[in-house]
Scaffold this active site. Structure first.
Site, PDB file in Angstrom:
ATOM      1  N   ARG A 147      23.931  41.027  46.598  1.00 55.41           N
ATOM      2  CA  ARG A 147      23.478  39.779  46.010  1.00 55.41           C
ATOM      3  C   ARG A 147      23.534  39.873  44.490  1.00 55.41           C
ATOM      4  NH1 ARG A 147      19.296  40.962  42.204  1.00 55.41           N
ATOM      5  NH2 ARG A 147      17.383  41.595  43.249  1.00 55.41           N
ATOM      6  N   GLU A 246      13.293  32.935  43.082  1.00 52.05           N
ATOM      7  CA  GLU A 246      12.849  33.588  41.834  1.00 52.05           C
ATOM      8  C   GLU A 246      13.768  33.208  40.679  1.00 52.05           C
ATOM      9  OE1 GLU A 246      11.985  37.767  42.234  1.00 52.05           O
ATOM     10  OE2 GLU A 246      12.756  38.146  40.222  1.00 52.05           O
ATOM     11  N   ARG A 250      20.403  32.644  43.744  1.00 59.94           N
ATOM     12  CA  ARG A 250      20.727  33.979  44.239  1.00 59.94           C
ATOM     13  C   ARG A 250      21.944  33.792  45.127  1.00 59.94           C
ATOM     14  NH1 ARG A 250      16.598  38.051  44.068  1.00 59.94           N
ATOM     15  NH2 ARG A 250      15.817  37.960  41.921  1.00 59.94           N
ATOM     16  N   CYS A 292      13.359  37.877  35.995  1.00 60.62           N
ATOM     17  CA  CYS A 292      12.731  39.198  35.904  1.00 60.62           C
ATOM     18  C   CYS A 292      13.657  40.158  35.146  1.00 60.62           C
ATOM     19  CB  CYS A 292      12.443  39.761  37.289  1.00 60.62           C
ATOM     20  SG  CYS A 292      11.641  41.367  37.237  1.00 60.62           S
ATOM     21  N   THR A 294      14.062  43.166  35.516  1.00 63.01           N
ATOM     22  CA  THR A 294      14.638  44.215  36.377  1.00 63.01           C
ATOM     23  C   THR A 294      15.997  43.800  36.920  1.00 63.01           C
ATOM     24  OG1 THR A 294      13.634  43.322  38.391  1.00 63.01           O
ATOM     25  CG2 THR A 294      12.337  44.934  37.135  1.00 63.01           C
ATOM     26  N   ARG A 301      22.364  43.603  43.456  1.00 60.67           N
ATOM     27  CA  ARG A 301      21.677  44.539  44.324  1.00 60.67           C
ATOM     28  C   ARG A 301      22.494  44.644  45.602  1.00 60.67           C
ATOM     29  NH1 ARG A 301      17.439  45.926  47.953  1.00 60.67           N
ATOM     30  NH2 ARG A 301      17.119  43.881  48.884  1.00 60.67           N
ATOM     31  N   ARG A 330      13.394  50.141  49.963  1.00 56.95           N
ATOM     32  CA  ARG A 330      12.455  49.065  50.285  1.00 56.95           C
ATOM     33  C   ARG A 330      12.211  49.035  51.797  1.00 56.95           C
ATOM     34  NH1 ARG A 330      14.298  43.806  46.499  1.00 56.95           N
ATOM     35  NH2 ARG A 330      14.437  44.975  44.540  1.00 56.95           N
ATOM     36  N   GLU A 335      11.288  43.624  49.395  1.00 62.33           N
ATOM     37  CA  GLU A 335      10.411  44.193  48.388  1.00 62.33           C
ATOM     38  C   GLU A 335       8.943  44.109  48.812  1.00 62.33           C
ATOM     39  OE1 GLU A 335      10.406  41.922  44.792  1.00 62.33           O
ATOM     40  OE2 GLU A 335      10.252  43.718  43.585  1.00 62.33           O
TER      41      GLU A 335
HETATM   42  P1  ADP Z   1      16.259  40.529  46.789  1.00 61.68           P
HETATM   43  O1  ADP Z   1      16.002  41.489  45.676  1.00 61.68           O
HETATM   44  O2  ADP Z   1      17.688  40.360  47.109  1.00 61.68           O
HETATM   45  O3  ADP Z   1      15.496  39.233  46.688  1.00 61.68           O
HETATM   46  P2  ADP Z   1      14.395  41.226  48.858  1.00 61.68           P
HETATM   47  O4  ADP Z   1      13.872  42.621  48.849  1.00 61.68           O
HETATM   48  O5  ADP Z   1      13.502  40.115  48.423  1.00 61.68           O
HETATM   49  O6  ADP Z   1      15.751  41.250  48.096  1.00 61.68           O
HETATM   50  O7  ADP Z   1      14.969  40.873  50.317  1.00 61.68           O
HETATM   51  C1  ADP Z   1      15.375  39.562  50.577  1.00 61.68           C
HETATM   52  C2  ADP Z   1      15.747  39.467  52.036  1.00 61.68           C
HETATM   53  O8  ADP Z   1      17.025  40.114  52.224  1.00 61.68           O
HETATM   54  C3  ADP Z   1      14.768  40.207  52.962  1.00 61.68           C
HETATM   55  O9  ADP Z   1      14.622  39.476  54.164  1.00 61.68           O
HETATM   56  C4  ADP Z   1      15.487  41.491  53.275  1.00 61.68           C
HETATM   57  O10 ADP Z   1      15.120  42.022  54.525  1.00 61.68           O
HETATM   58  C5  ADP Z   1      16.921  41.015  53.318  1.00 61.68           C
HETATM   59  N1  ADP Z   1      17.886  42.097  53.120  1.00 61.68           N
HETATM   60  C6  ADP Z   1      18.032  42.882  52.040  1.00 61.68           C
HETATM   61  N2  ADP Z   1      19.016  43.778  52.253  1.00 61.68           N
HETATM   62  C7  ADP Z   1      19.523  43.532  53.506  1.00 61.68           C
HETATM   63  C8  ADP Z   1      20.548  44.117  54.309  1.00 61.68           C
HETATM   64  N3  ADP Z   1      21.300  45.126  53.874  1.00 61.68           N
HETATM   65  N4  ADP Z   1      20.758  43.598  55.560  1.00 61.68           N
HETATM   66  C9  ADP Z   1      20.025  42.573  56.005  1.00 61.68           C
HETATM   67  N5  ADP Z   1      19.041  41.955  55.291  1.00 61.68           N
HETATM   68  C10 ADP Z   1      18.797  42.451  54.062  1.00 61.68           C
HETATM   69  N1  DAR Z   2       6.420  42.750  41.579  1.00 61.38           N
HETATM   70  C1  DAR Z   2       6.751  42.538  40.177  1.00 61.38           C
HETATM   71  C2  DAR Z   2       8.267  42.315  39.970  1.00 61.38           C
HETATM   72  C3  DAR Z   2       9.103  43.572  40.121  1.00 61.38           C
HETATM   73  C4  DAR Z   2      10.580  43.319  40.314  1.00 61.38           C
HETATM   74  N2  DAR Z   2      10.846  42.486  41.527  1.00 61.38           N
HETATM   75  C5  DAR Z   2      11.312  41.239  41.458  1.00 61.38           C
HETATM   76  N3  DAR Z   2      11.689  40.705  40.329  1.00 61.38           N
HETATM   77  N4  DAR Z   2      11.383  40.527  42.574  1.00 61.38           N
HETATM   78  C6  DAR Z   2       6.243  43.754  39.390  1.00 61.38           C
HETATM   79  O1  DAR Z   2       6.105  43.644  38.180  1.00 61.38           O
HETATM   80  O2  DAR Z   2       5.994  44.763  40.011  1.00 61.38           O
END
Ligand code: ADP
Ligand code: DAR
Length: 377
Positions: A147, A246, A250, A292, A294, A301, A330, A335
């Protein structure tokens, strides 16, 4: 805005589980000085606490960006959530400049050495054919996802967005996406009016974002929810776009199995198509700008959902290997979640100071090593 016909029969206006957030202005009623004192005396490990010294605080506390964003707009989440890892978000693109005395050391720390004199490299997606299938036998990797985030030039970020901003961005994004052809052809589904069971199924299937977590809520990133929020996806659900979660956008490519080369090919092609129609917020030093810090730079990612039971038998062992290869671990639903049935989401940690291809290659090499270690245990 084009609402997909097949969801019309599901439409119900269930807004009971809206993301609750104080209307704009509540957080500005938070006393900035008092909250700063509380953070200073807390045992927070956030980068905000580490770098918001009294000197920096007094220098920045009355500053405003051209769009009117304040220090409070940027740090309110970290002031409320002392367990933040970072604790700061940019309220608009200029915030990275206006509040550079605070953002720069935090960016340098998080991205492991991106000093204020360093310049992010020009966009370079490289050659997807140099990546392959990480798990051709299908023994470890359940699914692969890549993504990136994009902000639309001229619009503020969440804390300074009005409800009209959310609607305008949703209109522009949905119109642009519904003109996509070929493997990218699909439908836009606004969250407004989406049946709860449809929304929950899309979240459980890892396609749709969850409603804002407490960090985003405290950052004033959930106001007017669900207005202006939605998801676009193609018929195979292998190319998806989140609108106004966010970030303004995305852009996501994902599929079952470990063929990172094909997932990355689809993402690069899709991003290039969209960038022909929408101007994204980009900075010569920080690359693509995101809410963000990060996610700055490549905003990429690349992740796998992977089962490595031997390595994960002692979770710390998995985390130590991940650290060695600049990977982030994660939980299964993203996250701030835990692994379910031993399925971990492992991705590149570095997004800034290297090219898009290098960021994905770093994940490719790290996962290759993790699978090798798992096989040898
Ligand atoms: P992002 O930083 O892309 O917002 P998140 O940690 O918020 O990622 O995850 C967003 C969604 O994408 C969650 O439902 C997560 O389980 C899903 N996801 C992330 N990586 C994968 C993957 N490799 N396969 C399937 N789903 C994924
Ligand atoms: N939980 C916030 C954001 C960390 C990075 N993750 C994002 N942007 N979704 C923190 O400051 O820990």
């Amino acid at each position: 805005m084009i609402i997909c016909k097949r969801l019309l029969y599901l439409i119900q206006s269930d807004t009971s589980k809206m993301c609750t957030i104080a209307p704009r202005g509540k957080s500005s009623k938070m006393n900035l000085e008092m909250e700063f004192e509380k953070l200073q005396t807390s045992n927070s490990k956030s980068l905000l606490k580490k770098y918001l010294t009294p000197e920096i605080f007094h220098k920045l506390k009355d500053q405003k960006t051209q769009m009117g964003s304040t220090l409070m707009d940027c740090i309110q989440s970290g002031l409320v959530n002392h367990d933040s890892g970072v604790g700061i978000y940019a309220a608009d693109a200029d915030a990275y400049t206006t509040f550079a005395d605070l953002f720069d050391p935090i960016i340098d720390d998080y991205h492991k050495g991106f000093s204020k004199n360093k310049v992010h490299p020009a966009k370079d997606f490289g050659d997807y054919k140099k990546l392959g299938n990480l798990d051709p036998e299908g023994k470890y990797i359940k699914s692969t996802r890549v993504r990136c985030g994009r902000s639309i030039q001229g619009y503020p970020f969440n804390p300074r967005m009005t409800v009209e901003h959310y609607k305008e961005i949703e209109d522009e994004v949905s119109k642009t996406l519904t003109s996509l052809e070929g493997e990218f052809k699909g439908c836009y589904y606004p969250l407004t009016g989406m049946a709860k069971q449809v929304q929950e199924q899309l979240i459980n299937d890892h396609f749709l974002f969850k409603e804002g977590d407490r960090f985003l809520q405290a950052a004033n990133a959930c106001r007017f929810w669900p207005t202006g929020r939605g998801i676009y996806f193609n018929n195979d659900k292998t190319f998806l776009i989140w609108c106004n979660e966010e970030d303004h956008l995305r852009i996501i490519s994902m599929q079952q199995g470990g063929d990172l080369g094909d997932v990355y090919r689809r993402l690069v092609t899709g991003v290039n198509e969209i960038e022909k129609k929408i101007t994204f917020s980009h900075d010569n030093r920080l690359g693509f700008l995101t809410f963000c810090p990060t996610n700055l730079g490549t905003t990429i990612r690349a992740s796998v959902h992977i089962k490595v039971p031997k390595l994960a038998s002692e979770q710390q062992k998995l985390y130590n290997v991940a650290d060695k290869y600049n990977l982030q671990v994660r939980g299964t639903t993203g996250e701030h979640t835990d692994a379910v049935d031993g399925i971990y989401d492992i991705s590149n940690k570095r997004r800034l100071g290297l090219t898009e291809f290098q960021a994905v290659k770093e994940m490719y090499d790290g996962i290759t090593e993790i699978i090798k270690i798992e096989k040898d245990l």
